[in-house]
Motif scaffolding. Structure first.
Motif, mmCIF file in Angstrom:
data_model
loop_
_atom_site.group_PDB
_atom_site.id
_atom_site.type_symbol
_atom_site.label_atom_id
_atom_site.label_comp_id
_atom_site.label_asym_id
_atom_site.label_seq_id
_atom_site.Cartn_x
_atom_site.Cartn_y
_atom_site.Cartn_z
ATOM 1 N N LEU A 16 0.828 -1.209 0.000
ATOM 2 C CA LEU A 16 0.000 0.000 0.000
ATOM 3 C C LEU A 16 0.857 1.252 0.000
ATOM 4 C CD1 LEU A 16 -2.937 -0.603 2.518
ATOM 5 C CD2 LEU A 16 -3.056 -0.468 0.022
ATOM 6 N N GLN A 17 2.020 1.186 0.658
ATOM 7 C CA GLN A 17 2.867 2.363 0.803
ATOM 8 C C GLN A 17 3.609 2.733 -0.479
ATOM 9 O OE1 GLN A 17 2.553 4.037 3.784
ATOM 10 N NE2 GLN A 17 1.066 2.378 3.993
ATOM 11 N N ASN A 18 3.966 1.739 -1.319
ATOM 12 C CA ASN A 18 4.834 2.119 -2.443
ATOM 13 C C ASN A 18 4.520 1.476 -3.787
ATOM 14 O OD1 ASN A 18 6.160 -0.495 -2.429
ATOM 15 N ND2 ASN A 18 7.211 0.166 -0.574
ATOM 16 N N SER A 19 3.426 0.752 -3.924
ATOM 17 C CA SER A 19 3.086 0.230 -5.246
ATOM 18 C C SER A 19 2.133 1.198 -5.944
ATOM 19 C CB SER A 19 2.461 -1.161 -5.136
ATOM 20 O OG SER A 19 1.252 -1.105 -4.422
ATOM 21 N N PRO A 20 2.025 1.140 -7.276
ATOM 22 C CA PRO A 20 1.285 2.151 -8.034
ATOM 23 C C PRO A 20 -0.157 2.343 -7.590
ATOM 24 C CG PRO A 20 2.572 0.778 -9.509
ATOM 25 C CD PRO A 20 2.673 0.164 -8.157
ATOM 26 N N GLY A 21 -0.877 1.254 -7.301
ATOM 27 C CA GLY A 21 -2.279 1.399 -6.947
ATOM 28 C C GLY A 21 -2.536 1.540 -5.463
ATOM 29 N N GLY A 22 -1.444 1.603 -4.676
ATOM 30 C CA GLY A 22 -1.587 1.598 -3.225
ATOM 31 C C GLY A 22 -2.446 2.719 -2.676
ATOM 32 N N LYS A 23 -2.364 3.895 -3.274
ATOM 33 C CA LYS A 23 -3.142 5.038 -2.769
ATOM 34 C C LYS A 23 -4.639 4.802 -2.886
ATOM 35 C CE LYS A 23 0.428 8.508 -3.652
ATOM 36 N NZ LYS A 23 0.786 9.733 -4.402
ATOM 37 N N ASP A 24 -5.025 3.957 -3.836
ATOM 38 C CA ASP A 24 -6.442 3.629 -4.010
ATOM 39 C C ASP A 24 -6.809 2.310 -3.345
ATOM 40 O OD1 ASP A 24 -6.820 5.922 -5.608
ATOM 41 O OD2 ASP A 24 -5.969 4.855 -7.326
ATOM 42 N N GLY A 25 -5.858 1.739 -2.611
ATOM 43 C CA GLY A 25 -6.114 0.474 -1.938
ATOM 44 C C GLY A 25 -5.934 -0.742 -2.816
ATOM 45 N N ARG A 26 -5.555 -0.551 -4.072
ATOM 46 C CA ARG A 26 -5.402 -1.679 -4.998
ATOM 47 C C ARG A 26 -3.998 -2.264 -4.881
ATOM 48 N NH1 ARG A 26 -7.531 -2.939 -10.833
ATOM 49 N NH2 ARG A 26 -5.966 -4.447 -11.542
ATOM 50 N N ILE A 27 -3.926 -3.584 -4.780
ATOM 51 C CA ILE A 27 -2.655 -4.294 -4.737
ATOM 52 C C ILE A 27 -2.674 -5.358 -5.824
ATOM 53 C CG2 ILE A 27 -1.140 -5.767 -3.358
ATOM 54 C CD1 ILE A 27 -2.184 -4.379 -0.877
ATOM 55 N N ASP A 28 -1.790 -5.229 -6.796
ATOM 56 C CA ASP A 28 -1.782 -6.139 -7.939
ATOM 57 C C ASP A 28 -0.933 -7.371 -7.647
ATOM 58 O OD1 ASP A 28 -3.414 -4.814 -10.010
ATOM 59 O OD2 ASP A 28 -1.967 -3.198 -9.746
ATOM 60 N N LEU A 29 -1.414 -8.175 -6.713
ATOM 61 C CA LEU A 29 -0.795 -9.453 -6.379
ATOM 62 C C LEU A 29 -1.871 -10.534 -6.426
ATOM 63 C CD1 LEU A 29 1.434 -8.567 -3.271
ATOM 64 C CD2 LEU A 29 2.225 -8.964 -5.612
#
Length: 225
Positions: A157-170
């Motif tokens: 959440l802190q440093n991946s592209p979608g983290g600010k929107d709560g999205r985690i691409d895993l």
């Protein structure tokens, strides 16, 4: 104060114009393609213009551990003067189509010797990568599988592209391979977060909908405060 990160991006963007003037080739990797061959010593350094690379360690028993992801504006792997046996077990593949600048290891070492600012940036990058490895071996290793998962999601959440929107691409498989746990264990822990209405799982990604509740489960070493 910096916290560990699994997703590396934008670390070398300030040197974009400089890197464009140095001896290099431009290369395209298609999704799923390896950035170097299995069993090959690392001899090239890539500056990523677009796309995402995934790096993992392949154990001789066939198991795989995902170590990190690398994206736009960063360099991977770093240049060094020695060959390490562990390089034969490192695999880096394109998670999406990628465009990169490709430098020989020798040329990039020369660049580090002649450009002090680039050298300092590379040292900082290595320190960040070592911080991740130390975090995993000296801290994350001793947490329960559920706390490991919460820590991982928080850091993404802190440093991946979608983290600010709560999205985690895993995917569930990705999570299991990063945390070296079985898919059954990963699924059980994800289900707990889903049932507590902290996440919404999707087929190839998940969304954190209650970041405060997630943070409450994380270990102190993981949190940015």
């Amino acid at each position: 104060m910096l916290i560990p990160r699994y997703y590396f991006a934008h670390d070398f963007e300030d040197f974009h114009e400089y890197l464009m003037t140095c001896p290099r080739t431009r290369k395209i990797f298609r999704k799923g393609e390896l950035l170097w061959n299995p069993g090959e010593h690392v001899s090239r350094v890539y500056y990523i213009l677009s796309g995402i690379a995934l790096t993992s360690l392949e154990h001789e028993n066939g198991q795989r551990k995902i170590c990190s992801l690398h994206s736009t504006g960063t360099v991977f792997p770093g240049a060094h003067r020695f060959q390490f046996k562990i390089e034969h077990s490192i695999s880096t593949s394109a998670l999406s189509d990628m465009e990169v600048l490709c430098f020989s290891n020798e040329d990039f070492l020369d660049m580090l010797c002649t450009n002090r600012d680039l050298n300092l940036c590379a040292i900082d990058w290595y320190a960040s990568y070592i911080n991740l490895l130390l975090y995993e071996s000296a801290h994350q290793e001793y947490n329960s599988s559920f706390i490991k998962l919460c820590n991982l999601l928080y850091l993404f959440l802190q440093n991946s592209p979608g983290g600010k929107d709560g999205r985690i691409d895993l995917t569930q498989e990705n999570i299991a391979e990063i945390l070296t746990m079985t898919r059954v264990n990963a699924a059980r822990n994800l289900a707990r977060l889903r049932d507590e209405k902290i996440i919404i799982p999707h087929r190839k990604w998940l969304q954190v909908i209650d970041s405060e509740a997630l943070e409450a489960y994380c270990s102190e070493e993981t949190l940015s405060r």
